[in-house]
Design a protein around this motif. Structure first.
Motif, PDB file in Angstrom:
ATOM      1  N   ILE A   1      -5.873  26.188  58.649  1.00 51.49           N
ATOM      2  CA  ILE A   1      -5.731  25.004  59.511  1.00 51.49           C
ATOM      3  C   ILE A   1      -4.238  24.719  59.560  1.00 51.49           C
ATOM      4  CG2 ILE A   1      -6.249  22.560  59.824  1.00 51.49           C
ATOM      5  CD1 ILE A   1      -8.812  23.047  58.151  1.00 51.49           C
ATOM      6  N   ILE A   2      -3.671  24.726  60.764  1.00 55.26           N
ATOM      7  CA  ILE A   2      -2.216  24.614  60.920  1.00 55.26           C
ATOM      8  C   ILE A   2      -1.848  23.216  61.419  1.00 55.26           C
ATOM      9  CG2 ILE A   2      -0.188  25.553  62.095  1.00 55.26           C
ATOM     10  CD1 ILE A   2      -1.776  28.199  62.371  1.00 55.26           C
ATOM     11  N   ILE A   3      -0.912  22.593  60.705  1.00 57.23           N
ATOM     12  CA  ILE A   3      -0.404  21.277  61.101  1.00 57.23           C
ATOM     13  C   ILE A   3       1.055  21.431  61.507  1.00 57.23           C
ATOM     14  CG2 ILE A   3       0.035  18.904  60.372  1.00 57.23           C
ATOM     15  CD1 ILE A   3      -2.090  19.316  58.186  1.00 57.23           C
ATOM     16  N   LYS A   4       1.364  21.064  62.737  1.00 53.10           N
ATOM     17  CA  LYS A   4       2.755  21.032  63.201  1.00 53.10           C
ATOM     18  C   LYS A   4       3.219  19.585  63.128  1.00 53.10           C
ATOM     19  CE  LYS A   4       2.462  24.982  66.356  1.00 53.10           C
ATOM     20  NZ  LYS A   4       2.479  25.412  67.773  1.00 53.10           N
ATOM     21  N   SER A   5       3.864  19.271  62.029  1.00 53.36           N
ATOM     22  CA  SER A   5       4.256  17.886  61.771  1.00 53.36           C
ATOM     23  C   SER A   5       5.627  17.599  62.363  1.00 53.36           C
ATOM     24  CB  SER A   5       4.269  17.642  60.258  1.00 53.36           C
ATOM     25  OG  SER A   5       4.749  16.367  59.953  1.00 53.36           O
ATOM     26  N   ASN A   6       5.764  16.410  62.951  1.00 49.50           N
ATOM     27  CA  ASN A   6       7.062  15.989  63.476  1.00 49.50           C
ATOM     28  C   ASN A   6       8.048  15.822  62.321  1.00 49.50           C
ATOM     29  OD1 ASN A   6       9.226  14.230  64.548  1.00 49.50           O
ATOM     30  ND2 ASN A   6       7.913  14.158  66.361  1.00 49.50           N
ATOM     31  N   LEU A   7       9.284  16.298  62.517  1.00 47.45           N
ATOM     32  CA  LEU A   7      10.287  16.248  61.453  1.00 47.45           C
ATOM     33  C   LEU A   7      10.622  14.820  61.035  1.00 47.45           C
ATOM     34  CD1 LEU A   7      12.767  19.024  62.654  1.00 47.45           C
ATOM     35  CD2 LEU A   7      11.071  19.190  60.840  1.00 47.45           C
TER      36      LEU A   7
END
Length: 749
Positions: A707-713
């Motif tokens: 499960i991939i999370i692209k989190s805002n920096l």
């Protein structure tokens, strides 16, 4: 009542309270080691991180034993451990387990075993030194030994030394047996004394002067120091050779050591460390400490204690685990070849990146960080271009590029000019020219084995690993099909296991097949192969390197191991047999990795041989990246890759967190992964993917989902962690959850 808050080398996020017995109340202190009971039967080494008088809400056990009054870590390390556990979504106990040398951690099931482990733990090394007895008069003793020539010889030699010497050294250097020394001890002439000595490889040779650096090296060093005035982190995009680069580093390090500051020089591989140790030892002598996994456990403890107990200006040369050492006054951190994936710990937790951890460590000490690479990671390049890091580029006018030729093998096969061969006509021709001139050839293929796929021509059946979801690679030398993930292997079948057909076809190729064709094309010249199969032992590895550097081996085929330790001074032709094999990988970093590797190969040739030639074979010669490679223009390549990353929201424009779920029950895995993803999407929206299949969906019998999370920096990892922990708590109620193992991988490589 006083209590000690103790952390244990176990996967727990919290510490545990223990009563401090009156017997050690006055000795126990912050960061000291203690033995404590945990559970019904286990005893562990713990570290005291707080002393307080708060009454815990649970039944409290007592500290069993104080191992040492002295702290085993310092405050800087404790801060780094907490940062790693918070950022990389692991527990501080897991960081503790990875950070401390094993001889400083005791773990057992019984009290007697604990006591035995304490006795067998780290012990300082001692040696017997010889000194003259204070009760003798030298001239009188010499006169009395006139007829005992060997004893007189030893005494005269000892007097000439004018200092202390070990018993073994006195015997070997004087040329007289140890039994003669023993007789002199009995006479009372010599007095033996046991002294603690270091196990570390500390040079006794005269320290050389810091090497004079040339004008270009001086300019680079000056520019770095200038950026350090305003920036804490600087990226050096250096294309100078190893020797020149180390000269620059030595100049920088010596400046910090003179200010009584410590330095840490990180390298990605142990082989890299071996290459530089002698040169650095010659300059820095016993101020150089070496730390990596090939050091013995006793040596690792000695390095640890040396930094913990002394505030001297040491230089530590090491691999990624060196960031955990107890530095007290760190001034400079150098991360060489900062783009290398070896800096990222994979298994087990903590899955930290040593480059990032090193920068945090430096910041905690108020130190400076120098990142160095001719082909920097896109993350480091991006932050340098954004002005977050300082940036220094090598402007050496003496750098030259080899002749680079990109060959379209797809077109050649269409024209039937490459039938049943791996080598294009131009490559064969250039290899022949090199052989005629007495020069050498290097052939690079980043895949070992003979053929990655064996298939049945009739029904298409492909042998696969019984434990992993991968095809078995054929290794001709052993005539076996082998899994490169779990080492499962079977003999090569003479016929298809499904339909019985004997028409089996080899598809693709690895280093073994390349080597076989080399031997058929150039049988009169000695060739060799360098990969993990050919160099299984250190001895074999060194023999292959030695034979090539001496010129005995004329053609060398191999993986990227070739470019680690080998001097290619006499190499005319370097060929990348299949650039597509590196680039056509389902990973958003594939192009970055392949470009870095190809540029390093080109740069390696350019630094050594002005008339060197590089042949790149590909089926996609129209790709504009190859034009950039010809110009050795990493800036253009990096900017092109960054545009693609921006479009798809990949790092450095986001923080990637991958939740890895594994189970030998695929139905349970699908159920938990779907629910996990859905609950995360409720809180984090479209930044969370549905469960995805990794490139290899089963390894060692365990099915895998991501499960991939692209989190805002801009979102702190701590905020994301809170959500992950809440969802984890909810999902743990799922009856299938017990059949699942999972972990978080922050910024996977």
């Amino acid at each position: 009542m006083k209590y000690a808050e103790v952390i244990l080398p176990l996967p727990f996020a919290s510490s545990f309270s223990y009563m401090i017995p009156d017997t050690v109340k006055s000795q126990i202190g912050l960061y000291c080691r203690v033995i404590v009971p945990f559970g019904k039967k286990r005893y562990y080494t713990g570290i005291v991180v707080e002393i307080h008088e708060r009454q815990p809400a649970y039944e409290v056990k007592e500290v069993l034993m104080l191992l040492s009054e002295k702290p085993v870590i310092n405050a800087f390390q404790w801060l780094l451990w907490k940062w790693i556990s918070e950022y990389y979504l692991c527990t501080v106990g897991e960081v503790f387990r990875a950070a401390i040398p094993s001889l400083l951690k005791i773990e057992s099931e019984s009290l007697s075993a604990v006591e035995e482990s304490v006795n067998k733990g780290f012990k300082p090394k001692t040696n017997t030194f010889i000194r003259l007895s204070d009760a003798i008069e030298i001239n009188a003793v010499l006169a009395s030994l006139q007829k005992v020539k060997q004893q007189k010889k030893i005494l005269e030699y000892f007097i000439s030394l004018n200092g202390c010497v070990t018993k073994s050294e006195l015997a070997s250097k004087s040329g007289v047996s140890a039994s003669v020394i023993n007789k002199m001890i009995k006479k009372g002439i010599f007095i033996p004394e046991e002294k603690i000595v270091s196990r570390l490889d500390l040079s006794k040779n005269k320290i050389k002067e810091i090497p004079e650096i040339n004008e270009n090296q001086k300019n680079i060093s000056s520019e770095i120091l200038e950026t350090f005035v305003t920036e804490n982190i600087t990226l050096l995009t250096a294309i100078i050779d190893h020797e020149s680069k180390v000269n620059v580093f030595v100049s920088l390090i010596s400046g910090f050591l003179k200010k009584n500051k410590q330095a840490l020089y990180l390298l990605p591989e142990i082989s890299d460390i071996r290459r530089f140790t002698d040169k650095l030892r010659a300059v820095f002598g016993n101020r150089l400490l070496v730390y990596h996994s090939d050091c013995t456990e006793n040596e690792r403890v000695e390095v640890w204690n040396c930094l913990l107990e002394k505030e001297d200006a040491f230089l530590v040369l090491g691999t990624r685990s060196s960031v955990f050492l107890p530095f007290s006054q760190l001034g400079l951190v150098i991360v060489d070849e900062e783009h290398e994936t070896s800096y990222k710990q994979q298994e087990p937790a903590p899955r930290y990146h040593a480059r990032n951890a090193a920068m945090i460590l430096a910041r905690q000490h108020g130190a400076k960080t120098l990142l160095c690479s001719a082909t920097p990671s896109l993350e480091s390049y991006f932050w340098a271009m954004q002005g977050k890091y300082g940036k220094v580029s090598d402007t050496n006018d003496n750098q030259y590029l080899p002749e680079i030729e990109v060959v379209n093998v797809k077109e050649l096969k269409k024209k039937r000019r490459m039938n049943n061969t791996l080598f294009s006509p131009v490559l064969k021709e250039k290899m022949q020219v090199a052989m005629n001139k007495g020069e050498q050839v290097v052939l690079f293929q980043n895949r070992r084995g003979f053929s990655p796929v064996v298939s049945c021509e009739k029904c298409g059946k492909i042998p696969r690993c019984k434990n992993c979801d991968v095809t078995l690679t054929y290794h001709k030398k052993t005539n076996r099909l082998i899994c490169h993930y779990c080492n499962y292997s079977i003999p090569l079948l003479s016929k298809c296991s499904l339909c019985g057909s004997e028409e089996l076809k080899m598809q693709g190729y690895g280093t073994e097949k390349v080597e076989e064709e080399v031997k058929s094309l150039f049988p009169e010249f000695l060739s060799a192969r360098l990969d993990l199969d050919a160099a299984k032992s250190k001895k074999t590895y060194l023999e292959i390197i030695s034979d090539f550097e001496s010129g005995k081996t004329r053609i060398l085929t191999g993986t990227q191991l070739i470019f680690k330790d080998i001097d290619i001074e006499n190499v005319r032709v370097t060929a990348i047999i299949s650039a597509d094999a590196m680039m056509n990988v389902p990973d958003f970093r594939a192009n970055e990795r392949s470009m870095q590797l190809m540029m390093q190969i080109i740069g390696h040739v350019g630094k050594k041989k002005r008339d060197g030639e590089v042949i790149i074979q590909t089926s996609h010669s129209e790709n504009r990246i190859f034009d950039m490679l010809k110009k050795f223009d990493y800036d253009m390549i990096a900017k092109l890759q960054l545009k693609e990353r921006y479009l798809f929201g990949y790092p450095p424009y986001s923080r990637l967190i991958v939740i890895v779920l594994r189970s030998n029950n695929e139905n349970a895995l699908e159920n938990v992964a779907s629910e996990y993803s859905a609950k995360l999407r409720e809180r984090l929206g479209n930044s969370v993917s549905n469960p995805v299949y990794p490139p290899v969906t089963r390894i060692q019998t365990l099915h895998i989902r991501h499960i991939i999370i692209k989190s805002n920096l801009s979102v702190p990892v701590s905020d994301t962690r809170m959500i992950l922990e809440k969802v984890h708590s909810e999902i743990s109620k799922n009856p299938f959850f017990r059949k699942i193992s999972m972990y978080y991988d922050v910024e996977p490589q």
